[in-house]
Design an enzyme around this catalytic site. Structure first.
Site, PDB file in Angstrom:
ATOM      1  N   TYR A 133     -67.681   0.962  24.842  1.00 15.44           N
ATOM      2  CA  TYR A 133     -66.842   0.407  23.894  1.00 15.44           C
ATOM      3  C   TYR A 133     -65.312   0.076  24.551  1.00 15.44           C
ATOM      4  CZ  TYR A 133     -63.928   0.218  19.660  1.00 15.44           C
ATOM      5  OH  TYR A 133     -62.961   0.313  18.440  1.00 15.44           O
ATOM      6  N   LYS A 162     -68.327  -4.246  24.167  1.00 15.47           N
ATOM      7  CA  LYS A 162     -67.471  -3.971  22.876  1.00 15.47           C
ATOM      8  C   LYS A 162     -66.439  -3.428  23.624  1.00 15.47           C
ATOM      9  CE  LYS A 162     -66.753  -2.564  18.370  1.00 15.47           C
ATOM     10  NZ  LYS A 162     -65.346  -2.763  18.584  1.00 15.47           N
TER      11      LYS A 162
END
Length: 290
Positions: A133, A162
């Protein structure tokens, strides 16, 4: 490989800030009926960083019990403490999640070697595909293509990123430098731009109530109907612009509550939505179809 539109699930709370299980089920079913391709569970949108580890585990349990195997799910397990992240990663694995994700450890300005070891520890604990992330604005650590490549080459379980950043060039660099990587765009207001730079899909907060709009945007882009995709992105940006003024999570919860899914409050230190914000939300609902 995962792709498409993944909702970063909100967490509905009761007035005592316990998880509202009935509303969580309604929220999930509403999103599934909207056609989303998967769920990102326990991330920033869920207010996970304001929850205890046992609460985060319970959220993972509840979502898995409701969704089952109907769509792929990524469990966010990131934490400032490697021990907490490992514990959550093991929980996600035992529950049968398809993958885990983790934001880099924050607050202490950890060096690259420490961050890399943190991700390796998470990967080993989860023994599942791992999606880094990348959220520089949230934790101060920015993932470059070179850093990502070194992490991905160190363990075959790393599967994707992400990417919650305005640096769209980085998406292209990730895709070009790492073989078979999956990249999800993060910021909803630049979903179409992220797709145009090679993102395989998008993980977003406003998809909780705008899932249909973003699924249509994604499908329009994939089919080459760029004009329709631009129209949908423009509408989404108009809505998000209003929400940013009053508080995105607060507005999302108010919208869904007015749509019949009682989302309750955001956890402190988030403030309640102002009266002006509530009026703006009602205006959004009167202008747009969800």
């Amino acid at each position: 490989m995962m792709n498409g539109i993944f909702t970063a699930l909100l967490t509905p709370f009761n007035d005592d800030y316990s998880i509202n299980e009935k509303s969580l089920e309604k929220l999930i079913e509403f999103n599934l009926s909207s056609g989303v391709n998967g769920f990102y569970v326990g991330g920033s949108t869920s207010e996970a960083m304001l929850m205890r580890v046992d609460e985060r585990k319970r959220l993972l349990e509840l979502v898995k019990s409701i969704v089952g195997s109907r769509v792929p799910m990524i469990a966010h397990v990131g934490a400032i403490s490697t021990i907490d992240a490992e514990e959550l990663a093991v929980k996600a694995k035992n529950l049968g999640y398809d993958a885990v994700s983790a934001v880099a450890p924050f607050y202490y300005s950890f060096g690259l070697d420490a961050v890399k070891q943190y991700y390796l520890d998470v990967a080993k604990s989860a023994d599942l595909p791992v999606y880094i992330y990348n959220f520089p604005a949230g934790n101060g650590f920015g993932l470059t293509a070179d850093i990502a490549k070194s992490i991905f080459e160190s363990d075959s379980r790393f599967a994707g990123i992400k990417h919650t950043s305005n640096d769209l060039f980085a998406i292209r660099q990730f895709k070009d430098s790492i073989e078979n990587i999956t990249v999800f765009n993060g910021y909803d207001e630049i979903c179409l731009a992220g797709l145009s730079m090679g993102a395989d899909g998008a993980i977003g907060s406003t998809y909780n109530f705008m899932g249909k709009r973003f699924v249509k945007l994604y499908n329009s882009f994939k089919s080459g109907n760029i004009a329709e995709a631009e129209k949908l992105q423009k509408e989404a940006c108009e809505i998000i612009t209003v929400m940013c003024k009053y508080g995105v999570f607060q507005c999302e919860k108010e919208i869904l509550t007015l749509m019949g899914i009682d989302m309750g409050p955001c956890r402190k230190p988030f403030l309640p939505l102002s009266d002006e914000g509530k009026a703006a939300v009602k205006d959004i609902l009167s202008k747009y179809e969800f």
